[in-house]
Design a protein around this motif. Structure first.
Motif, mmCIF file in Angstrom:
data_model
loop_
_atom_site.group_PDB
_atom_site.id
_atom_site.type_symbol
_atom_site.label_atom_id
_atom_site.label_comp_id
_atom_site.label_asym_id
_atom_site.label_seq_id
_atom_site.Cartn_x
_atom_site.Cartn_y
_atom_site.Cartn_z
ATOM 1 N N ILE A 56 17.063 16.419 -6.953
ATOM 2 C CA ILE A 56 15.678 16.818 -6.694
ATOM 3 C C ILE A 56 14.715 15.765 -7.209
ATOM 4 N N TYR A 57 14.987 15.264 -8.399
ATOM 5 C CA TYR A 57 14.129 14.267 -9.018
ATOM 6 C C TYR A 57 14.066 13.009 -8.154
ATOM 7 N N SER A 58 15.215 12.591 -7.636
ATOM 8 C CA SER A 58 15.272 11.371 -6.837
ATOM 9 C C SER A 58 14.616 11.566 -5.470
ATOM 10 N N PHE A 59 14.789 12.743 -4.880
ATOM 11 C CA PHE A 59 14.135 13.028 -3.605
ATOM 12 C C PHE A 59 12.624 12.938 -3.748
ATOM 13 N N MET A 60 12.114 13.469 -4.829
ATOM 14 C CA MET A 60 10.671 13.474 -5.061
ATOM 15 C C MET A 60 10.109 12.055 -5.120
ATOM 16 N N TRP A 61 10.893 11.115 -5.640
ATOM 17 C CA TRP A 61 10.420 9.740 -5.747
ATOM 18 C C TRP A 61 10.717 8.926 -4.491
ATOM 19 N N ALA A 62 11.828 9.202 -3.823
ATOM 20 C CA ALA A 62 12.243 8.361 -2.692
ATOM 21 C C ALA A 62 11.574 8.740 -1.376
ATOM 22 N N LEU B 62 0.812 -1.222 0.000
ATOM 23 C CA LEU B 62 0.000 0.000 0.000
ATOM 24 C C LEU B 62 0.847 1.273 0.000
ATOM 25 N N PRO B 63 1.850 1.411 0.883
ATOM 26 C CA PRO B 63 2.649 2.648 0.837
ATOM 27 C C PRO B 63 3.383 2.847 -0.478
ATOM 28 N N ILE B 64 3.805 1.743 -1.106
ATOM 29 C CA ILE B 64 4.479 1.858 -2.399
ATOM 30 C C ILE B 64 3.517 2.393 -3.447
ATOM 31 N N PHE B 65 2.291 1.885 -3.445
ATOM 32 C CA PHE B 65 1.276 2.342 -4.398
ATOM 33 C C PHE B 65 0.944 3.821 -4.186
ATOM 34 N N LEU B 66 0.728 4.210 -2.935
ATOM 35 C CA LEU B 66 0.383 5.605 -2.638
ATOM 36 C C LEU B 66 1.535 6.548 -2.973
ATOM 37 N N ALA B 67 2.758 6.110 -2.674
ATOM 38 C CA ALA B 67 3.924 6.953 -2.972
ATOM 39 C C ALA B 67 4.056 7.167 -4.475
ATOM 40 N N TYR B 68 3.818 6.118 -5.243
ATOM 41 C CA TYR B 68 3.910 6.237 -6.697
ATOM 42 C C TYR B 68 2.884 7.227 -7.227
ATOM 43 N N GLN B 69 1.649 7.151 -6.724
ATOM 44 C CA GLN B 69 0.612 8.057 -7.184
ATOM 45 C C GLN B 69 0.977 9.510 -6.902
ATOM 46 N N PHE B 70 1.544 9.757 -5.730
ATOM 47 C CA PHE B 70 1.946 11.123 -5.372
ATOM 48 C C PHE B 70 3.099 11.608 -6.255
ATOM 49 N N SER B 71 4.153 10.766 -6.367
ATOM 50 C CA SER B 71 5.344 11.178 -7.101
ATOM 51 C C SER B 71 5.055 11.375 -8.582
ATOM 52 N N LYS B 72 4.174 10.548 -9.126
ATOM 53 C CA LYS B 72 3.838 10.659 -10.539
ATOM 54 C C LYS B 72 3.187 12.013 -10.832
ATOM 55 N N LYS B 73 2.298 12.455 -9.935
ATOM 56 C CA LYS B 73 1.632 13.736 -10.130
ATOM 57 C C LYS B 73 2.568 14.915 -9.860
ATOM 58 N N ALA B 74 3.519 14.698 -8.933
ATOM 59 C CA ALA B 74 4.430 15.793 -8.576
ATOM 60 C C ALA B 74 5.549 15.982 -9.588
ATOM 61 N N GLY C 206 5.687 16.325 -12.934
ATOM 62 C CA GLY C 206 5.530 17.427 -13.888
ATOM 63 C C GLY C 206 5.666 18.782 -13.233
ATOM 64 N N PHE C 207 5.090 18.916 -12.028
ATOM 65 C CA PHE C 207 5.160 20.187 -11.308
ATOM 66 C C PHE C 207 6.602 20.553 -10.980
ATOM 67 N N VAL C 208 7.372 19.575 -10.502
ATOM 68 C CA VAL C 208 8.767 19.824 -10.129
ATOM 69 C C VAL C 208 9.590 20.221 -11.353
ATOM 70 N N GLY C 209 9.392 19.506 -12.458
ATOM 71 C CA GLY C 209 10.160 19.809 -13.672
ATOM 72 C C GLY C 209 9.852 21.187 -14.218
ATOM 73 N N LEU C 210 8.577 21.559 -14.197
ATOM 74 C CA LEU C 210 8.157 22.832 -14.790
ATOM 75 C C LEU C 210 8.452 24.016 -13.882
ATOM 76 N N ASN C 211 8.233 23.869 -12.592
ATOM 77 C CA ASN C 211 8.293 25.013 -11.678
ATOM 78 C C ASN C 211 9.572 25.111 -10.858
ATOM 79 N N ILE C 212 10.387 24.068 -10.879
ATOM 80 C CA ILE C 212 11.621 24.114 -10.091
ATOM 81 C C ILE C 212 12.851 23.936 -10.977
ATOM 82 N N LEU C 213 12.930 22.820 -11.685
ATOM 83 C CA LEU C 213 14.141 22.542 -12.459
ATOM 84 C C LEU C 213 14.304 23.477 -13.642
#
Length: 539
Positions: free
Chosen positions: A249-255, A199-211, A213-220
């Motif tokens: 940054i990319y790895s932090f967002m996923w890990a 369950l935590p792996i599934f929820l983490a993936y859903q969050f990171s997947k949505k985040a 695009g936001f990180v790439g566009l607004n931060i990187l």
């Protein structure tokens, strides 16, 4: 004054200690048996409280050696027994320790779960004999209780102990669950533990997947624009294939979401007592591979941190401990490793690979320990009845806080240093030498030399797998799903990370660490070769 707390597993010693002292205790009490695996000491004014690993009936534990040594050094010895299992635990402690050679006190825990008649019998005995007896719910007391117990403690006689043992104290049975069913229980427990940690792996993936695009566009993107006029060498270090910002940054967002949610899942299952029920139920299956149900506790803990899990293996039987450590080293993917794996699979668009990956880790690690340790004599496993309870928010936060701190202050800084080192290798042209060095192994495994940086980094830390994200995922795009699966599996299992190997060396010996690492390398290479053959048949 030195006060040593002794008792059977899950008797409440650590929770008692936390309630007695005013300062924050770094070791948190747990409803799961064997949660304290080493001696822990805290000083409060002129008093030193010592929490010891729990004793287990009928078993020769590594941790028992620590407990007996500390008991000999005590000025006061506090015996902690569960009121729900009063007679059984008192009798067990009386066989191991002497009650009349030191000033002692008897702490009876789980007051809230005892029946009225049993409580009255204990209170009447104390009033009549002035026996150093305290009945309490360790989760609700305060530090003033400790001073009262110290004043009450005294030498006791054998006749008092005999009279105490004959009091009409009723045993409280645990509420039956489906886990106790002989046929379906073990399989239900296995399904439950896999579901809880999926369950935590599934929820983490859903969050990171949505985040993402936001990180790439607004931060990187703004950061790259701002650094566009800087020297190329600096831009390579910050935004190159292994850049401090681009990959960091990319790895932090996923890990980080995996680390946080997985830590929460572990805390909930431990503090609720659910893990205890699961480990008891899985004992028949674990015995088939040279382990006991209790050995599953540190193995599951390894999915949070391998080093902590290896220390927790002190609560294993002496004859099964090496088997347990072998499984932790091979198949217990720590939260950083899981976060890195989720990042790589998600970035490549093959997130579904996380399912066979975890399945392969579990199955092959059990086959691994069965093959290499066939002669292990597995002792009888005596189940300890625990109680299901709702974990408090305070305790959960207490357990999750160090997980967050460790990730932010230890794991991520080390990973960023790895990024800087590999980026320097890239600038100096040393990456080609690195690739050539490990090329023979990668070729045998059917892999490209492009994964060499991630493979070498994973030998030091398992979140080095994140280097597969190099080039903003360009390398991943060129890899077939089968090749990606093999690459991640090899990086994960070829050997334990350097810190874990050093911990094994400290807990066992350097020879044992070398033997465990050598066997693991062999199993890992054979496994990836078999995977390569299997995937090639379906191409």
């Amino acid at each position: 004054m030195r006060i040593v707390l002794v008792g059977l597993e899950s008797s409440g010693k650590t929770t008692l200690l936390k309630s007695l002292v005013s300062k924050e205790v770094k070791v948190q009490g747990s409803n799961v048996k064997g949660s304290t695996s080493n001696v822990f000491e805290v000083k409060e004014e002129q008093i030193r409280y010592v929490d010891t690993p729990g004793i287990r009936l009928g078993s020769e534990l590594v941790s028992s050696q620590y407990t007996e040594k500390m008991a000999d050094s005590a000025d006061q010895l506090w015996f902690v027994v569960r009121g729900t299992h009063f007679k059984t635990e008192l009798e067990a402690l009386e066989k191991i320790f002497s009650f009349n050679h030191k000033s002692v006190a008897l702490i009876v825990t789980f007051e809230d779960k005892m029946d009225r008649e049993s409580l009255q019998a204990l209170h009447d005995f104390k009033a009549k004999t002035k026996f150093p007896l305290y009945v309490m719910d360790t989760r609700t007391i305060n530090s003033s209780v400790g001073k009262s117990v110290i004043q009450l403690a005294r030498f006791v006689t054998s006749s008092e102990i005999d009279e105490l043992a004959n009091l009409p104290i009723q045993k409280v049975k645990e509420s039956p669950t489906l886990f106790q069913k002989r046929v379906i229980g073990p399989y239900l427990a296995l399904f439950t533990v896999l579901s809880i940690y999926a369950l935590p792996i599934f929820l983490a993936y859903q969050f990171s997947k949505k985040a993402e695009g936001f990180v790439g566009l607004n931060i990187l993107r703004p950061m790259k624009s701002w650094f566009s006029t800087f020297p190329e060498s600096l831009k390579t270090l910050l935004f190159g294939d292994f850049g401090l910002f681009s990959l960091g940054i990319y790895s932090f967002m996923w890990a980080f979401p995996v680390v946080l949610l997985f830590g929460l899942a572990v805390a909930i299952t431990e503090e609720s007592g659910l893990k205890d029920r699961i480990t008891d139920s899985l004992d028949p299956l674990m015995r088939k591979v040279g382990l006991t149900g209790q050995d599953l506790v540190p193995i599951i803990s390894g999915f949070g941190c391998n080093v902590v899990a290896i220390q927790a293996s002190r609560s294993c039987n002496i004859c099964t401990r090496k088997n347990c450590i072998s499984v932790i080293s091979f198949g217990s993917a720590c939260s950083y490793q899981l976060g890195a794996t989720l990042s790589v699979f998600g970035a490549s668009g093959n997130i579904v690979l996380i399912i066979p990956y975890i399945f392969a880790l579990i199955v092959i690690s059990l086959i691994h320990v069965k093959i290499w340790n066939r002669r292990t004599m597995v002792p009888l496993f005596q189940k300890r009845e625990s109680f299901l309870q709702w974990p408090s928010g305070q305790i959960l936060w207490f357990r999750i806080k160090p997980v967050i701190s460790q990730f932010l202050l230890q794991a991520m800084p080390i990973f960023l240093i790895i990024c800087l080192i590999v980026s320097m290798f890239e600038l100096l042209g040393w990456l080609d030498y690195l690739k050539n060095f490990v090329a023979p192994l990668l070729v045998v495994s059917g892999l490209s030399t492009e994964i060499a940086p991630a493979f070498v980094a994973s030998l030091f830390r398992k979140d080095g797998i994140l280097l597969l994200n190099q080039g903003s995922g360009s390398v991943l795009e060129q890899m077939a799903p089968g090749e990606l699966f093999i690459a991640v599996f090899l990086c994960s299992t070829f050997t334990a990370c350097l810190v874990t190997l050093m911990k094994i060396m400290k807990e066992l010996s350097w020879k044992d660490a070398v033997m465990i690492a050598g066997k693991q390398m062999t199993t890992s290479i054979v496994s990836v070769i078999l995977f390569s053959i299997l995937f090639s048949m379906y191409e």
